[in-house]
Design a protein around this motif. Structure first.
Motif, short mmCIF file in Angstrom:
data_model
loop_
_atom_site.label_atom_id
_atom_site.label_comp_id
_atom_site.label_asym_id
_atom_site.label_seq_id
_atom_site.Cartn_x
_atom_site.Cartn_y
_atom_site.Cartn_z
N LYS A 6 -41.69 26.32 -22.70
CA LYS A 6 -42.81 25.51 -22.19
C LYS A 6 -43.63 24.96 -23.34
O LYS A 6 -44.00 23.77 -23.35
N ASN A 7 -43.91 25.82 -24.32
CA ASN A 7 -44.68 25.38 -25.49
C ASN A 7 -43.94 24.29 -26.27
O ASN A 7 -44.54 23.30 -26.70
N LEU A 8 -42.64 24.47 -26.42
CA LEU A 8 -41.84 23.48 -27.16
C LEU A 8 -41.81 22.15 -26.42
O LEU A 8 -41.87 21.08 -27.05
N LYS A 9 -41.68 22.19 -25.11
CA LYS A 9 -41.68 20.95 -24.34
C LYS A 9 -43.03 20.25 -24.42
O LYS A 9 -43.10 19.01 -24.52
N LYS A 58 -30.48 23.36 -31.39
CA LYS A 58 -30.69 22.60 -30.15
C LYS A 58 -30.02 21.23 -30.16
O LYS A 58 -29.81 20.61 -29.12
N LEU A 59 -29.71 20.72 -31.35
CA LEU A 59 -29.35 19.31 -31.50
C LEU A 59 -28.20 18.87 -30.62
O LEU A 59 -28.27 17.83 -29.96
N ILE A 60 -27.12 19.65 -30.62
CA ILE A 60 -25.91 19.20 -29.92
C ILE A 60 -26.15 19.11 -28.42
O ILE A 60 -25.63 18.21 -27.74
N TYR A 61 -26.99 19.99 -27.88
CA TYR A 61 -27.25 19.99 -26.44
C TYR A 61 -28.19 18.85 -26.05
O TYR A 61 -28.00 18.21 -25.00
N GLU A 62 -29.15 18.57 -26.90
CA GLU A 62 -30.01 17.42 -26.62
C GLU A 62 -29.24 16.11 -26.72
O GLU A 62 -29.47 15.18 -25.93
N GLU A 93 -26.22 16.18 -17.18
CA GLU A 93 -27.53 15.88 -16.60
C GLU A 93 -28.50 17.03 -16.83
O GLU A 93 -29.72 16.82 -16.93
N LYS A 94 -27.97 18.25 -16.91
CA LYS A 94 -28.79 19.44 -17.15
C LYS A 94 -28.03 20.38 -18.09
O LYS A 94 -26.80 20.43 -18.08
N HIS A 125 -35.95 19.06 -25.10
CA HIS A 125 -35.60 18.11 -24.04
C HIS A 125 -35.98 18.67 -22.68
O HIS A 125 -35.75 19.85 -22.39
N HIS A 126 -36.54 17.82 -21.83
CA HIS A 126 -37.05 18.30 -20.54
C HIS A 126 -35.94 18.73 -19.60
O HIS A 126 -36.21 19.44 -18.62
N ASP A 127 -34.69 18.35 -19.85
CA ASP A 127 -33.58 18.76 -18.97
C ASP A 127 -32.84 19.99 -19.47
O ASP A 127 -31.77 20.32 -18.97
N ILE A 128 -33.40 20.67 -20.47
CA ILE A 128 -32.89 21.99 -20.86
C ILE A 128 -33.76 23.04 -20.18
O ILE A 128 -34.98 23.06 -20.36
N GLU A 129 -33.13 23.90 -19.38
CA GLU A 129 -33.85 24.94 -18.65
C GLU A 129 -33.48 26.32 -19.19
O GLU A 129 -32.31 26.56 -19.55
N ILE A 130 -34.45 27.20 -19.25
CA ILE A 130 -34.28 28.53 -19.82
C ILE A 130 -34.26 29.58 -18.71
O ILE A 130 -35.11 29.57 -17.82
#
Length: 376
Positions: free
Chosen positions: A55-58, A26-30, A39-40, A64-69
């Motif tokens: 949801k659990n990870l957030k 996840k690091l590079i995207y965050e 922005e997203k 990061h809250h701007d990563i959407e699945i």
């Protein structure tokens, strides 16, 4: 801008978490989000439970809250064929979300056709990123020629339709450019977060060797265990794989002390690396091994076979030790004379080489420059 990342076919956020890969992947995207490069970020994944996992990870503050699945619907949860079918319909199923993306990116070659279809449909720029080249590995593993030729079609299809090609090693670049109609392939190696993976000044084992990775034939672990049987060392193995039971029985047969530790999360590996003086990777071949980079960053003296992927990282008796061969005798000879090397010097030079060539922020900036170049 919004980035759309296509997960490898069959790979999910849940799998990343279960396999202990999530914290690293996840690091590079965050970081792109923190720097304002995007922005997203949208992740297109392959499990029906991924939204709940996210949801659990957030809620835990780990995503990061701007990563959407955008997960694979349950209807495609069919063994063997489900992920293949879904990979073809994904661009159509999520076309409204893909329209919001400014840049598309793949995580590996397998499933890259989803991103190519989306590129065709929406005229979006595509970054084809591969961490390793499947057909190159399969040739070394003596896979069937039919299987190799079939996958070459997938590779050719991907490389013929991307705007940018990113590989993790020089030998991948040379292989790809010799086989496919691509030029100027960009080498961006695997990264290490050196603010986390570093020397913690812990007490280290003197008589144990550390291995971290998959327990499969590529890693040459049977030869390693036999070589260790002739030395003073024990071997601690972190990882899982299809050869675990066979390796365990082989170690018992030779009366070798091998400790199978199983899987741990990527962040937990930091303290583990810091508990060992020596990390060993005896593989027959490699891509760009992340565990080798992590171990070197943590101050381990890294020992590896003199094969592609490893010898791009280790320079013999400069920042680590290269084994001149992959057989039992070659491994044993290196282990026999480990005490002759200047351990402190190799450890220090190894950490310096990671800081210089593989640091996380350097890799983020390289990718940022490539993405910005798409819009100049």
């Amino acid at each position: 801008m919004t980035l759309g990342l296509f997960f490898t076919r069959g790979v999910s956020l849940k799998l990343w978490v279960d396999a202990g890969l999530y914290d690293r992947e996840k690091l590079i995207y965050e970081e792109h989000l923190k720097q304002g490069n995007f922005e997203k970020v949208y992740w297109f994944t392959y499990d029906k439970a991924d939204k709940q996992v996210a949801k659990n990870l957030k809620n835990e503050g780990r995503l990061h809250h701007d990563i959407e699945i955008f997960e694979m619907p349950p209807i495609f949860n069919v063994p063997k064929i489900g992920s293949w079918i879904y990979s073809l319909v994904l661009p159509f199923l999520y076309i409204s979300k893909l329209k919001e993306c400014d840049v598309l990116k793949t995580n590996q070659m397998d499933g890259s056709w989803s991103a190519v279809i989306a590129k065709w449909l929406l005229k979006k720029p595509l970054i084809l990123r591969t961490g390793w080249t499947v057909t190159q590995f399969w040739r070394k593993e003596n896979k069937s020629n039919f299987k190799i030729k079939l996958y070459e079609l997938f590779e050719r299809f991907g490389y013929s339709n991307a705007n940018i090609y990113i590989v993790s090693s020089l030998h991948d670049k040379l292989y790809i450019e010799s086989k496919y109609p691509v030029k100027n392939t960009v080498v961006i190696p695997n990264f290490i977060n050196t603010s986390i993976f570093k020397d913690m000044k812990l007490k280290r084992y003197n008589n144990r060797l550390l291995f971290v990775g998959r327990l499969n034939s590529q890693k040459n672990l049977f030869n390693l265990i036999e070589a260790i049987s002739k030395t003073k060392y024990e071997l601690d193995i972190y990882g899982q794989g299809e050869l675990k039971d066979e390796l365990h029985n082989f170690a018992l047969k030779l009366n070798v002390k091998v400790n199978f530790k199983g899987i741990v999360s990527n962040n937990d590996l930091v303290a583990i690396y810091n508990s060992y003086n020596y990390y060993i990777l005896p593989s027959f071949f490699e891509g760009m091994p992340k565990t080798l980079l992590e171990a070197m960053a943590c101050g381990c003296v890294c020992i590896g076979t003199n094969v592609s992927g490893i010898n791009e990282v280790i320079y013999h008796n400069q920042n680590g030790i290269l084994i001149n061969g992959v057989d039992v005798d070659a491994l044993f000879k290196t282990l026999k004379y480990l005490d002759n090397y200047d351990r402190a010097l190799l450890s220090q030079r190894g950490m310096e080489s990671i800081q210089k060539n593989y640091s996380f922020y350097s890799i983020v900036n390289q990718e940022k420059e490539l993405i910005n170049g798409l819009f100049e």
